[in-house]
Design an enzyme around this catalytic site. Structure first.
Site, mmCIF file in Angstrom:
data_model
loop_
_atom_site.group_PDB
_atom_site.id
_atom_site.type_symbol
_atom_site.label_atom_id
_atom_site.label_comp_id
_atom_site.label_asym_id
_atom_site.label_seq_id
_atom_site.Cartn_x
_atom_site.Cartn_y
_atom_site.Cartn_z
ATOM 1 N N TRP A 137 31.779 83.014 35.700
ATOM 2 C CA TRP A 137 31.583 84.197 34.863
ATOM 3 C C TRP A 137 30.703 85.181 35.635
ATOM 4 C CZ3 TRP A 137 27.279 84.891 30.897
ATOM 5 C CH2 TRP A 137 27.520 86.013 30.085
ATOM 6 N N LYS A 185 32.102 82.486 19.965
ATOM 7 C CA LYS A 185 33.547 82.310 19.926
ATOM 8 C C LYS A 185 33.976 81.369 18.813
ATOM 9 C CE LYS A 185 32.501 83.835 24.164
ATOM 10 N NZ LYS A 185 31.129 83.955 24.682
ATOM 11 N N ALA A 237 30.502 77.541 26.207
ATOM 12 C CA ALA A 237 30.655 78.736 25.383
ATOM 13 C C ALA A 237 31.907 78.700 24.510
ATOM 14 C CB ALA A 237 30.700 79.982 26.275
ATOM 15 N N ASP A 277 27.115 75.256 30.827
ATOM 16 C CA ASP A 277 27.412 76.443 30.020
ATOM 17 C C ASP A 277 28.618 76.088 29.150
ATOM 18 O OD1 ASP A 277 28.014 78.871 28.913
ATOM 19 O OD2 ASP A 277 28.139 79.974 30.806
#
Length: 395
Positions: free
Chosen positions: A128, A244, A211, A209
Site C-alpha cells: 500500500w 471496510k 484491513a 496490517d
C-alpha cells in the site's frame, strides 16, 4: 517568514485519479481506482447492523465526554476477540483505538521509532503506497522484500524468503494479514508459518496490517494467518481497520494491538501505547469504535452484520469469477485466470502504465497506473466492458 518556505508536496496518485474521474464527462466511465467498497449501483451503503446500533446509541448515549487515552477498553477487547480469537492469552495484548487503520499503522511505526529508531521496516514489493509515504515522512529506514511476480501475477515466495534473509535483529517486517493491497495475491497458511519461523530466527518483529478481514475467504479464515503468527512469535503488532468490513470509512475506526512476550510486560506496553496516543491526538475518536463494540457484543446485531459481510464477500468473488471467465473468452487464453484466485477488493492485472492510460483514454475505465483495480467498482454489466478493454489494449 515560515510559510513562504514551503514547497509543493507529492500528489497522491489515487486522489489525483479520483479528480480525473470526476472531470470526465463520459456517461460510460468506470471508477476502479478508489479503494472503497461499492455495491452494484456504485453506492457505498451503511450496513444494516450499523444503522441499528446507531439508533440504539442515539437513544441510550448520555454523554460525549472522553473515554480513555486508549479508547473504550471494551473496543480493544472486542477487537482482540475478532482478530485473535483464543490464539493467544489476551492478557499479553495491549490495545489502543486509532483514527482508522492508517492511524494504527502510524502508531505502530511510532512504537518502532521509540523502541529502535535505527531499525529497518521491511515492506512487500509492492505494498500500500501510504506505508512507504508514512515511513519516508517519519524518517524510518525502509527496505522492500520481493513479493509479487508481475509475469504470473502470483506471489514469488522463493524470492520473498531470499529477500528476508537480510532482515536484522530489531527490524520490523510488515505483512498483510489477508487480501494483499494492491495485488490481491496472498501467501498460503504454510507460507505464513515459514515467514514466522524466519522472523523468529532473525529476532525481528512482525507488524500485521489486517484491513480487509471478512472480504477474502471469510471472517475466521481471513484471521487465520494473524492467529498463526501469534502462536509462533513472542511479540507482534497488529494494525486492524474497521473501515471496510463494517463500512464505516468516515468514522475512522482502527485498532493497534501489541502482543508482548508475557503478561508481565503488558502494563509497560499498554502505557507506551497510551503515551503515543496522547502525543499524536490525545483521545481517539469513539463513535465508530462504540458501534463496532455494540455489534460484536450483541448476538443479534453480530449475526446480521456477519450475514451482510458474507453477502459482500460472495458478491466480490462472483465478480472475480465473471471477470476471469470474460477475459478467458475475449483473449482466448488463460493468462488472466489469476483474477479468480486473488482475494479482497484489489487485483493487479499486469498491464503496463501505458496500457492503463490507453484503457482510460479510449474506454473511460480508471485504474491505478500500476494496473491495480478495485473489483468492488464493477458490476455484472460493467465486467464485460472491462474485459473488452483489457483484451483490446493488453495484447
Amino acid at each position: 517568514m515560515m510559510l513562504n518556505t514551503l514547497t509543493p508536496q507529492p500528489e497522491d496518485k489515487i486522489l489525483a485519479l479520483m479528480a480525473l474521474y470526476r472531470d470526465d464527462p463520459r456517461d460510460t466511465k468506470i471508477d476502479l481506482g478508489v479503494g472503497v467498497y461499492k455495491d452494484a449501483t456504485g453506492h457505498t451503503p451503511i450496513m444494516r447492523a450499523i444503522k441499528a446500533a446507531e439508533k440504539q446509541l442515539w437513544e441510550a448515549e448520555t454523554t460525549k465526554s472522553y473515554t480513555a487515552l486508549s479508547g473504550d477498553p471494551a473496543f480493544g477487547a472486542a477487537m482482540k476477540t475478532m482478530v485473535l480469537a483464543d490464539s493467544v492469552d489476551h492478557a499479553r495484548v495491549g490495545a489502543i483505538a486509532t483514527p482508522g487503520g492508517t492511524g494504527a499503522i502510524r502508531q505502530a511505526f511510532e512504537l518502532m521509532k521509540l523502541a529502535n529508531r535505527h531499525g529497518t521496516v521491511w515492506t512487500s514489493n509492492p505494498t500500500w503506497p501510504n506505508h512507504l509515504s508514512i515511513l519516508k515522512f517519519m524518517g524510518l529506514a525502509n527496505k522492500e522484500y520481493a513479493y509479487f511476480d508481475a509475469a504470473t501475477c502470483t506471489v514469488d515466495f522463493d524470492a520473498m524468503m531470499a529477500s528476508l534473509k537480510d532482515v536484522k535483529a530489531g527490524d520490523m517486517v510488515l505483512l498483510h494479514g489477508c487480501c494483499h493491497n494492491p495485488t490481491g495475491a496472498n501467501l498460503t497458511l504454510d507460507q505464513y508459518g515459514l515467514v514466522a519461523d524466519l522472523i523468529l530466527e532473525k529476532g525481528a518483529i512482525a507488524l500485521v496490517d489486517i484491513a480487509y478481514q471478512g472480504f477474502g475467504d471469510g471472517l475466521e479464515e481471513d484471521a487465520a494467518a494473524t492467529r498463526l503468527l501469534a502462536t509462533k512469535l513472542p511479540e507482534m503488532l497488529i494494525a486492524a481497520s474497521c473501515s471496510k468490513n463494517f463500512g464505516i470509512y468516515r468514522e475512522r475506526t482502527g485498532c493497534l494491538m501489541a502482543m508482548s512476550e508475557t503478561a508481565d510486560n503488558t502494563p509497560v506496553t499498554q502505557g507506551t501505547l497510551n503515551f503515543l496516543n496522547r502525543q499524536n491526538y490525545s483521545f481517539p475518536p469513539d463513535h465508530g469504535a462504540r458501534l463496532v463494540t455494540m455489534i460484536l457484543g450483541d448476538a443479534t446485531l453480530k449475526a446480521d452484520w456477519m450475514a451482510e459481510l458474507e453477502e459482500v464477500r460472495l458478491g466480490m468473488l462472483g465478480l472475480r469469477t465473471q471477470l476471469a471467465d470474460e477475459l478467458r473468452q475475449q483473449t482466448n487464453s488463460d493468462r488472466f485466470d489469476f483474477v479468480a484466485q486473488h482475494r479482497g477488493m484489489f487485483s493487479r492485472i499486469g498491464a503496463s502504465p501505458e496500457e492503463v492510460l490507453k484503457i482510460r483514454e479510449e474506454f473511460g475505465i480508471y485504474m491505478v497506473g500500476d494496473s491495480r483495480l478495485n473489483i468492488a467498482g464493477l458490476n455484472a454489466q460493467t465486467v464485460p466492458l472491462l474485459a473488452h478493454a483489457v483484451a483490446k489494449i493488453c495484447r
